[in-house]
Design a protein around this motif. Structure first.
Motif, PDB file in Angstrom:
ATOM      1  N   UNK A 619       0.849  -1.045  -0.012  1.00  0.00           N
ATOM      2  CA  UNK A 619       0.101  -0.201  -0.050  1.00  0.00           C
ATOM      3  C   UNK A 619       0.880   1.344   0.153  1.00  0.00           C
ATOM      4  N   UNK A 620       1.853   1.221   0.799  1.00  0.00           N
ATOM      5  CA  UNK A 620       2.897   2.390   0.725  1.00  0.00           C
ATOM      6  C   UNK A 620       3.883   2.505  -0.308  1.00  0.00           C
ATOM      7  N   UNK A 621       3.854   1.326  -1.266  1.00  0.00           N
ATOM      8  CA  UNK A 621       4.946   1.644  -2.160  1.00  0.00           C
ATOM      9  C   UNK A 621       4.766   2.745  -3.073  1.00  0.00           C
ATOM     10  N   UNK A 622       6.145   3.570  -3.315  1.00  0.00           N
ATOM     11  CA  UNK A 622       6.309   4.747  -3.720  1.00  0.00           C
ATOM     12  C   UNK A 622       6.019   4.725  -5.274  1.00  0.00           C
ATOM     13  N   UNK A 623       5.411   5.808  -5.897  1.00  0.00           N
ATOM     14  CA  UNK A 623       5.216   5.714  -7.287  1.00  0.00           C
ATOM     15  C   UNK A 623       6.300   6.337  -8.116  1.00  0.00           C
ATOM     16  N   UNK A 624       7.236   6.909  -7.490  1.00  0.00           N
ATOM     17  CA  UNK A 624       8.448   7.496  -8.311  1.00  0.00           C
ATOM     18  C   UNK A 624       8.219   8.923  -8.625  1.00  0.00           C
ATOM     19  N   UNK A 625       7.239   9.712  -8.562  1.00  0.00           N
ATOM     20  CA  UNK A 625       6.958  10.699  -8.562  1.00  0.00           C
ATOM     21  C   UNK A 625       5.906  11.417  -7.894  1.00  0.00           C
ATOM     22  N   UNK A 626       5.708  12.752  -7.724  1.00  0.00           N
ATOM     23  CA  UNK A 626       4.801  13.475  -6.791  1.00  0.00           C
ATOM     24  C   UNK A 626       3.872  14.316  -7.697  1.00  0.00           C
ATOM     25  N   UNK A 627       4.459  14.911  -9.169  1.00  0.00           N
ATOM     26  CA  UNK A 627       3.919  15.995  -9.693  1.00  0.00           C
ATOM     27  C   UNK A 627       3.721  15.767 -11.029  1.00  0.00           C
ATOM     28  N   UNK A 628       2.810  15.892 -11.857  1.00  0.00           N
ATOM     29  CA  UNK A 628       2.710  15.754 -13.294  1.00  0.00           C
ATOM     30  C   UNK A 628       2.569  17.285 -13.691  1.00  0.00           C
ATOM     31  N   UNK A 629       3.173  17.854 -14.683  1.00  0.00           N
ATOM     32  CA  UNK A 629       3.021  19.034 -15.258  1.00  0.00           C
ATOM     33  C   UNK A 629       2.614  18.632 -16.714  1.00  0.00           C
ATOM     34  N   UNK A 630       1.515  19.328 -17.141  1.00  0.00           N
ATOM     35  CA  UNK A 630       0.867  19.081 -18.365  1.00  0.00           C
ATOM     36  C   UNK A 630       1.073  20.159 -19.230  1.00  0.00           C
ATOM     37  N   UNK A 631       1.952  20.332 -20.103  1.00  0.00           N
ATOM     38  CA  UNK A 631       2.300  21.310 -21.017  1.00  0.00           C
ATOM     39  C   UNK A 631       1.078  21.601 -22.038  1.00  0.00           C
ATOM     40  N   UNK A 632       0.262  22.895 -21.930  1.00  0.00           N
ATOM     41  CA  UNK A 632      -0.963  22.935 -22.830  1.00  0.00           C
ATOM     42  C   UNK A 632      -0.586  23.796 -24.072  1.00  0.00           C
ATOM     43  N   UNK A 633       0.624  24.012 -24.345  1.00  0.00           N
ATOM     44  CA  UNK A 633       1.093  25.162 -25.233  1.00  0.00           C
ATOM     45  C   UNK A 633       0.258  24.684 -26.656  1.00  0.00           C
ATOM     46  N   UNK A 634       0.227  23.471 -27.168  1.00  0.00           N
ATOM     47  CA  UNK A 634      -0.436  22.893 -28.129  1.00  0.00           C
ATOM     48  C   UNK A 634      -1.853  22.773 -28.041  1.00  0.00           C
ATOM     49  N   UNK A 635      -2.628  22.782 -26.998  1.00  0.00           N
ATOM     50  CA  UNK A 635      -3.854  22.535 -26.933  1.00  0.00           C
ATOM     51  C   UNK A 635      -4.774  23.997 -27.196  1.00  0.00           C
ATOM     52  N   UNK A 636      -5.138  23.875 -28.510  1.00  0.00           N
ATOM     53  CA  UNK A 636      -5.695  25.277 -29.015  1.00  0.00           C
ATOM     54  C   UNK A 636      -7.037  25.378 -28.342  1.00  0.00           C
ATOM     55  N   UNK A 637      -7.801  24.344 -27.842  1.00  0.00           N
ATOM     56  CA  UNK A 637      -9.152  24.712 -27.361  1.00  0.00           C
ATOM     57  C   UNK A 637      -9.523  23.452 -26.559  1.00  0.00           C
ATOM     58  N   UNK A 638     -10.527  23.565 -25.744  1.00  0.00           N
ATOM     59  CA  UNK A 638     -10.921  22.670 -24.912  1.00  0.00           C
ATOM     60  C   UNK A 638     -12.590  22.538 -25.092  1.00  0.00           C
ATOM     61  N   UNK A 639     -13.227  21.176 -25.304  1.00  0.00           N
ATOM     62  CA  UNK A 639     -14.780  21.177 -25.136  1.00  0.00           C
ATOM     63  C   UNK A 639     -15.186  20.971 -24.047  1.00  0.00           C
ATOM     64  N   UNK A 640     -16.490  20.379 -23.612  1.00  0.00           N
ATOM     65  CA  UNK A 640     -16.987  20.092 -22.141  1.00  0.00           C
ATOM     66  C   UNK A 640     -16.150  18.555 -22.105  1.00  0.00           C
TER      67      UNK A 640
END
Length: 711
Positions: A619-640
């Motif tokens: 249960x306490x096994x570490x994942x190897x990272x604590x943060x994900x940064x999503x670079x949205x520079x190429x995401x022109x738009x979002x819908x619902x």
């Protein structure tokens, strides 16, 4: 709403050792005032449109008739010689092509000359491009001819030869004997050629109305769906159909013209079934014309930089072939098919047949779109090359009126033509006066010379048409280069070309447009989505799969999704993110719940067993990272669906103690997130202007949590 615009430049850091990273502050962005309501915008536009001042009337008239703007500024000494030379040369080249392309459109030769004459004059008045040549274009003629043949069959003109001869003779007799006032009887007994131009002129009128309407409503954006590769493939595919339709004239065969789906294959089957009936005189004449025209055309292109004007080899061939046919009596001796009587002067104007409008209204749509797309693209291309500007909407008006007005004078559909435009440019054209000179050359032929072409064999006209297809057929040589540049464009070209040739021109165009749009959808459905690494001694992050020697920050994964995030690719976004990070939060949560249940069962049996400790370790096994940064520079738009997907990803990762930060969102994406209530109270710190700032924030918060835990 203002609090959601408190986007972090770099977020506040806690005091202590981590404060050495530097002082971090919030960046406050004050939003612009909201745009006025739609009602206010409509009222303002209506007032602007309906207002009438002398200056506005003058601008409107000058804009609608560009000739009033540029003609008073015409520099006679500087421009006249180039315009005269280019106008005469294009006119000389246009005469044989007008006669030849009339066959392609299912019309008598005289109507091709009418079409070229009126189109040149009208574009002189309404056009804004100084260089394009508007007149007969092979692909448009093919599309017109297919509709004309279909309507002729519907009207019952394709009867047995004996019956057709009786009908034609009767019509000719009645047309010469009835009184001018009895037009009803004359209309009923209109012969095949008369009905063919009636169909062609009616469809030309409708196509012109469509083009003017597109200019009025400013819907030129339709042409953006016709990419260069699509248009090129369409023209090449249509060229095969043109070649096929002219093959029967090369062999002197009298077979019906096939139309509809698969007409190319049906035509070739009919040709091979009847090839034993070939006229040997037409075959020899066609061979000799090819033998002269192809090398002469190649020499013209090879030495075009040295020649002041291209050699009018087509006109030479037509004159020589006409003389040979006349004095050799090829029609009487060998039964060769000839152009026949070409009258001088002009026929009285006649309105389109309104009863035919429902039959041809749908067919006129692709013709109108292809016509204006080619005209606008050519005019913009040559305007950019020579350093002046054209008005796309005015070009649509111009090509529309080049169809509407001539339709009353027994003409068929026109557009700009690349080959003649290149000749016009290379021979010194400076302004639209060149088009006026071209029309005068054609007028001379109409008034004096036209009857002399009576003995001209139709196989010669077919050879001229086929030889002029060389440019489109040469596109096959460019395929390797096109494949190297863009495989998607190459596939679009091949699909459009094959559909236009093997199915039909109209369906081929539709298939090309649909396939192009599907390619765009597929490219956004499964886009590139790499992990990013830090470029040392900079604030830049680039793809780890594309570049070497990039560094990663401990405990932080940087992910870039290179497409809009919407309902089509939302699952692709999630699956790619889980694959790249190596952690599916849903599975991790499920595994934890399963392990927790096992622990509870084991506690009931044995509260201190070794198996319990193993489960706790799991249960306490570490994942190897604590943060994900999503670079949205190429995401022109979002819908619902995209907003919902981002919300689910953030929630799922948060439940396994991984925070998700968004970086480089454009204003449209930020607005969508705000409207979609993506942020909860106090969570506006999730947005960052750059990946570097988001990573810096993640390092700081993790350092602070680590310090707090040690204390």
């Amino acid at each position: 709403m203002a609090e959601f615009n408190n986007i972090h430049s770099v977020t506040e850091m806690p005091e202590g050792d981590d404060a050495k990273r530097g002082f971090h502050h919030r960046m406050f962005l004050e939003p612009q005032e909201e745009k006025r309501s739609m009602k206010a915008l409509v009222v303002k536009q209506a007032k602007k449109t309906c207002s009438c001042t002398p200056a506005k009337v003058k601008d409107c008239v000058f804009s609608f008739f560009p000739v009033l703007q540029w003609l008073p500024k015409y520099k006679l000494r500087e421009y006249l010689l180039g315009d005269l030379m280019s106008g005469v040369i294009v006119g000389v080249l246009l005469v044989p092509q007008s006669i030849a392309y009339s066959l392609l459109a299912g019309q008598e030769p005289i109507y091709g000359l009418y079409t070229s004459f009126f189109a040149s004059i009208i574009y002189f008045i309404f056009g804004t491009s100084r260089h394009i040549s508007v007149g007969i274009f092979g692909v448009i003629c093919l599309m017109v001819g297919q509709v004309v043949d279909r309507e002729i069959q519907r009207a019952g003109y394709d009867l047995e030869p004996a019956a057709l001869s009786v009908l034609t003779d009767t019509a000719a007799y009645v047309n010469t004997t009835i009184s001018p006032g009895n037009r009803t009887s004359q209309k009923l007994l209109c012969d095949k050629s008369c009905y063919a131009i009636t169909v062609g002129a009616t469809m030309t009128f409708i196509a012109g109305v469509y083009q003017v309407a597109m200019g009025f409503f400013q819907v030129g954006f339709v042409s953006v769906y016709l990419s260069d590769s699509l248009l090129s493939g369409f023209v090449t595919g249509a060229s095969f159909t043109i070649l096929t339709s002219q093959a029967k004239y090369l062999l002197g065969l009298d077979i019906p013209r096939s139309s509809g789906i698969g007409s190319l294959i049906v035509t070739w089957i009919n040709i091979f079934r009847n090839i034993h009936k070939s006229n040997i005189c037409d075959v020899i004449t066609s061979f000799l014309c090819f033998l002269v025209l192809i090398p002469a055309k190649e020499l013209n292109e090879h030495f075009k930089s040295r020649l002041k004007a291209p050699v009018p080899v087509e006109l030479v061939v037509i004159v020589a072939a006409t003389l040979a046919s006349h004095f050799g009596k090829l029609r009487e001796t060998y039964g060769s098919s000839v152009a026949g009587h070409i009258p001088t002067g002009f026929l009285p104007p006649h309105p389109p047949d309104w009863d035919l409008v429902p039959n041809v209204a749908l067919d006129a749509i692709p013709i109108a779109i292809i016509g204006f797309a080619i005209t606008v693209s050519l005019s913009e291309m040559f305007a950019k090359k020579h350093g002046y500007s054209v008005k796309a909407n005015q070009e649509m008006y111009a090509i529309g009126f080049c169809n509407i007005i001539p339709s009353f004078f027994h003409c068929f559909t026109t557009s700009a033509a690349l080959a003649k435009t290149l000749v016009k440019e290379s021979t010194g054209c400076r302004t639209q006066v060149s088009g006026l000179v071209t029309s005068l050359v054609i007028l001379l032929v109409l008034l004096v010379i036209a009857p002399l072409f009576y003995s001209l064999q139709k196989c010669v006209l077919a050879v001229i048409t086929i030889v002029n297809l060389r440019g489109a057929l040469r596109k096959f040589k460019d395929l390797p280069k096109m494949w190297h540049l863009s495989r998607v464009d190459t596939v679009i070209w091949l699909v459009t070309m094959a559909a236009s040739a093997l199915i039909s021109t109209e369906i081929g165009l539709l298939v090309g447009v649909c396939f192009s749009m599907l390619c765009v959808i597929f490219r956004t459905q499964r886009p590139e989505a790499p992990l990013l690494g830090w470029v040392a001694e900079s604030e830049t992050y680039e793809s780890l799969s594309a570049y070497k020697n990039l560094q990663t920050k401990p405990g932080i994964v940087v992910f870039r999704f290179e497409a809009p995030l919407y309902y089509i690719n939302k699952e692709c976004f999630k699956s790619t993110l889980y694959k790249q990070t190596g952690v599916n939060p849903v599975w991790v949560k499920a595994a934890k719940k399963k392990a927790a249940k096992r622990m509870l069962r084991e506690k009931e049996v044995d509260s201190g067993g070794n198996q319990t400790s193993i489960s706790l370790d799991f249960v306490s096994e570490p994942l190897g990272f604590h943060t994900i940064v999503i670079d949205c520079c190429a995401v022109q738009f979002l819908d619902t669906a995209g907003i919902r997907t981002l919300r689910e990803v953030c929630k799922d990762y948060k439940e396994i103690d991984v925070q998700v930060l968004l970086a480089q969102c454009n204003s449209s994406v930020r607005s969508s997130l705000i409207r979609g209530e993506f942020f909860k109270e106090g969570e506006d710190h999730l947005l960052f202007h750059s990946v570097h700032q988001a990573v810096d924030f993640a390092l700081g918060t993790e350092g602070h949590s680590g310090t707090s835990a040690s204390k």
